[in-house]
Design a protein around this motif. Structure first.
Motif, PDB file in Angstrom:
ATOM      1  N   ALA A   4     -24.504  -7.188 -48.036  1.00  0.00           N
ATOM      2  CA  ALA A   4     -24.536  -5.727 -47.950  1.00  0.00           C
ATOM      3  C   ALA A   4     -23.968  -5.214 -46.631  1.00  0.00           C
ATOM      4  O   ALA A   4     -23.945  -4.008 -46.394  1.00  0.00           O
ATOM      5  CB  ALA A   4     -25.964  -5.226 -48.121  1.00  0.00           C
ATOM      6  N   THR A  53     -23.457  -1.651 -40.308  1.00  0.00           N
ATOM      7  CA  THR A  53     -24.415  -0.952 -41.145  1.00  0.00           C
ATOM      8  C   THR A  53     -24.575  -1.753 -42.430  1.00  0.00           C
ATOM      9  O   THR A  53     -23.930  -2.790 -42.609  1.00  0.00           O
ATOM     10  CB  THR A  53     -23.967   0.488 -41.447  1.00  0.00           C
ATOM     11  N   GLY A  96     -26.671  -0.193 -49.455  1.00  0.00           N
ATOM     12  CA  GLY A  96     -27.654  -0.589 -50.457  1.00  0.00           C
ATOM     13  C   GLY A  96     -29.037  -0.753 -49.853  1.00  0.00           C
ATOM     14  O   GLY A  96     -29.257  -0.524 -48.658  1.00  0.00           O
ATOM     15  N   ALA A  97     -29.971  -1.185 -50.682  1.00  0.00           N
ATOM     16  CA  ALA A  97     -31.369  -1.259 -50.257  1.00  0.00           C
ATOM     17  C   ALA A  97     -31.718  -2.567 -49.564  1.00  0.00           C
ATOM     18  O   ALA A  97     -32.731  -2.655 -48.870  1.00  0.00           O
ATOM     19  CB  ALA A  97     -32.286  -1.080 -51.481  1.00  0.00           C
ATOM     20  N   ILE A  98     -30.903  -3.607 -49.726  1.00  0.00           N
ATOM     21  CA  ILE A  98     -31.202  -4.926 -49.168  1.00  0.00           C
ATOM     22  C   ILE A  98     -30.328  -5.171 -47.938  1.00  0.00           C
ATOM     23  O   ILE A  98     -29.100  -5.035 -48.006  1.00  0.00           O
ATOM     24  CB  ILE A  98     -30.963  -6.038 -50.216  1.00  0.00           C
ATOM     25  N   ARG A  99     -30.968  -5.559 -46.838  1.00  0.00           N
ATOM     26  CA  ARG A  99     -30.227  -5.856 -45.611  1.00  0.00           C
ATOM     27  C   ARG A  99     -29.916  -7.351 -45.559  1.00  0.00           C
ATOM     28  O   ARG A  99     -30.742  -8.161 -45.135  1.00  0.00           O
ATOM     29  CB  ARG A  99     -31.037  -5.456 -44.383  1.00  0.00           C
TER      30      ARG A  99
END
Length: 226
Positions: A213, A203, A206-209
């Motif tokens: 992260a 998984t 946070g917002a950035i893959r």
């Protein structure tokens, strides 16, 4: 009126008693409200289940009984005193370094093999290859002797099992793998090349893959506690 003629025994489909018993158990649990396939109204998801009204009551009763017997009223230890045990829980998602330190990131993956005929998946290191007549037969077993016993039963139609040691499926080259008969196959050449399967769920936090992260759902419930 003539009597009905029974079908020859060879034409009667054989049902594994274990499979039938499992189907009956699952059917009973669904009827009584214990478990249901997860997201069943959308087709379900293989391997995932939801607890029904009676299922969640049973689960909670077992959990509370275990907690009472081991934490609140711990058993007596070898020294005659109650075992010292306290409750502790941890986050499902933790710093990825946790899983690096435990060895899961580097070693918690297995080479897997698929059978294009039976649609089954096997651990490649559990597949053993034995010479049988003019062909080769592959069986599943965590040890060579265990696999050899299963191979002997399947090798009769191939002319018997040769008296020579088994070979790991991983040790064969591409041409050699194409000539073997899979554990549940009726023709050779149905086993795919081994592929690495990571057994942890990935998984991102946070917002950035991106790799910074990336995180994992814990593969062991107690890892954070340890």
């Amino acid at each position: 009126m003539s009597e009905p003629v029974a079908a020859p025994e060879s034409q009667v489909p054989r049902v594994d008693p274990a499979d039938k018993s499992m189907e009956e158990l699952v059917s009973l649990c669904k009827r009584r409200g214990f478990v249901y396939p997860a997201s069943e109204v959308y087709g379900g998801l293989n391997g995932f289940w939801d607890y029904g009204p009676l299922g969640i009551e049973l689960k909670n009763a077992i959990r509370d009984w275990w907690w009472r017997c081991n934490v609140q009223c711990p058993p007596i230890g070898p020294d005659g005193e109650p075992i010292q045990m306290v409750g502790l829980d941890s986050s499902i998602i933790q710093n990825p370094k946790t899983w690096v330190a435990s060895g899961h990131v580097g070693g918690f993956s297995d080479p897997m093999v698929d059978c294009t005929e039976s649609k089954k998946r096997y651990r490649a290191d559990h597949l053993w290859v034995f010479a049988a007549g003019k062909g080769r037969v592959v069986t599943v077993g965590s040890a060579e002797q265990e696999a050899r016993e299963a191979a002997g039963k399947r090798a009769k139609k191939l002319g018997g099992l040769a008296d020579e040691p088994g070979t790991s499926f991983l040790e064969l080259d591409g041409a050699g793998r194409g000539a073997v008969l899979g554990p549940d196959a009726t023709k050779p050449g149905t086993l795919t090349e081994p592929r690495e399967f990571n057994l942890m769920f990935e998984t991102f936090v946070g917002a950035i893959r991106n790799d910074d992260a990336k995180a994992y759902l814990r593969p062991e419930t107690a890892q954070g506690i340890f």
